[in-house]
Design a protein around this motif. Sequence first.
Motif, PDB file in Angstrom:
ATOM      1  N   LYS A 170      10.972   6.388  -4.718  1.00  0.00           N
ATOM      2  CA  LYS A 170      11.489   5.424  -3.765  1.00  0.00           C
ATOM      3  C   LYS A 170      10.346   4.992  -2.849  1.00  0.00           C
ATOM      4  CE  LYS A 170      14.901   4.711  -0.198  1.00  0.00           C
ATOM      5  NZ  LYS A 170      16.005   5.227   0.574  1.00  0.00           N
ATOM      6  N   GLY A 171      10.226   3.688  -2.658  1.00  0.00           N
ATOM      7  CA  GLY A 171       9.159   3.172  -1.822  1.00  0.00           C
ATOM      8  C   GLY A 171       7.884   2.883  -2.585  1.00  0.00           C
TER       9      GLY A 171
ATOM     10  N   SER B   6       5.189   0.931  -4.495  1.00  0.00           N
ATOM     11  CA  SER B   6       4.847  -0.454  -4.161  1.00  0.00           C
ATOM     12  C   SER B   6       4.175  -1.214  -5.298  1.00  0.00           C
ATOM     13  CB  SER B   6       3.960  -0.465  -2.924  1.00  0.00           C
ATOM     14  OG  SER B   6       2.824   0.345  -3.141  1.00  0.00           O
TER      15      SER B   6
ATOM     16  N   GLN C  62      15.169  -2.937   4.524  1.00  0.00           N
ATOM     17  CA  GLN C  62      16.441  -2.391   4.048  1.00  0.00           C
ATOM     18  C   GLN C  62      16.960  -1.324   5.002  1.00  0.00           C
ATOM     19  OE1 GLN C  62      15.809  -0.568   0.207  1.00  0.00           O
ATOM     20  NE2 GLN C  62      14.686   1.142   1.044  1.00  0.00           N
TER      21      GLN C  62
ATOM     22  N   SER D 120      10.571  -2.530   3.233  1.00  0.00           N
ATOM     23  CA  SER D 120      10.806  -2.342   1.802  1.00  0.00           C
ATOM     24  C   SER D 120      10.273  -3.556   1.062  1.00  0.00           C
ATOM     25  CB  SER D 120      12.305  -2.155   1.524  1.00  0.00           C
ATOM     26  OG  SER D 120      13.014  -3.342   1.831  1.00  0.00           O
TER      27      SER D 120
ATOM     28  N   SER E 220      19.820  -5.031   2.221  1.00  0.00           N
ATOM     29  CA  SER E 220      18.420  -5.455   2.299  1.00  0.00           C
ATOM     30  C   SER E 220      18.365  -6.850   2.910  1.00  0.00           C
ATOM     31  CB  SER E 220      17.757  -5.433   0.921  1.00  0.00           C
ATOM     32  OG  SER E 220      18.349  -6.381   0.065  1.00  0.00           O
TER      33      SER E 220
END
Length: 163
Positions: free
Chosen positions: A32-33, A35, A66, A77, A134
Amino acid sequence: MAKVSDFIKEQNHYEREIAKFMDWKFIENQKKGSSYDCITSNGSKVEIKMDWGSKTTRNHYLEFSQKSPSNPDWIPSGFSLSKKTSDYWIVVNNDFMYISKTKEIERMIDEKGETFRITTTRAGINNNVKGQYSKAYLVPLTILEEYAVGKIKSPVHNPTEYK
């Protein structure tokens, strides 16, 4: 009920297809996260955004923030994370693949961002649950194309497409 992780897994399938088509290395087991999704043969980092709805709406959903039920504050995000580490931002729908340098997307936001509508998702989109949202700029594809270094026929197709 399907989970967000199921949606992400489905989209990763298309990202893998693009990586194979472009002869890029797909980054497995992204967290998660994360890039970026791929690395090119020259070491450039690429973030791929499957934006099926852009074919119909003619706008790219350029996410930048988000929040979730466990964290009600808006946190960076999407592009807010990718602009720090990726070299390219790729937008794909069933018609085209738009290839942009990340720095050019930043320049586009600086130059035209005030003209973009900002929108917030609602529960149920991409399997989001209540409280999971988001925010994004709605970027007209005509403007995205102005800042792109390339536009090719899409190498992938989602048979269910965005409704």
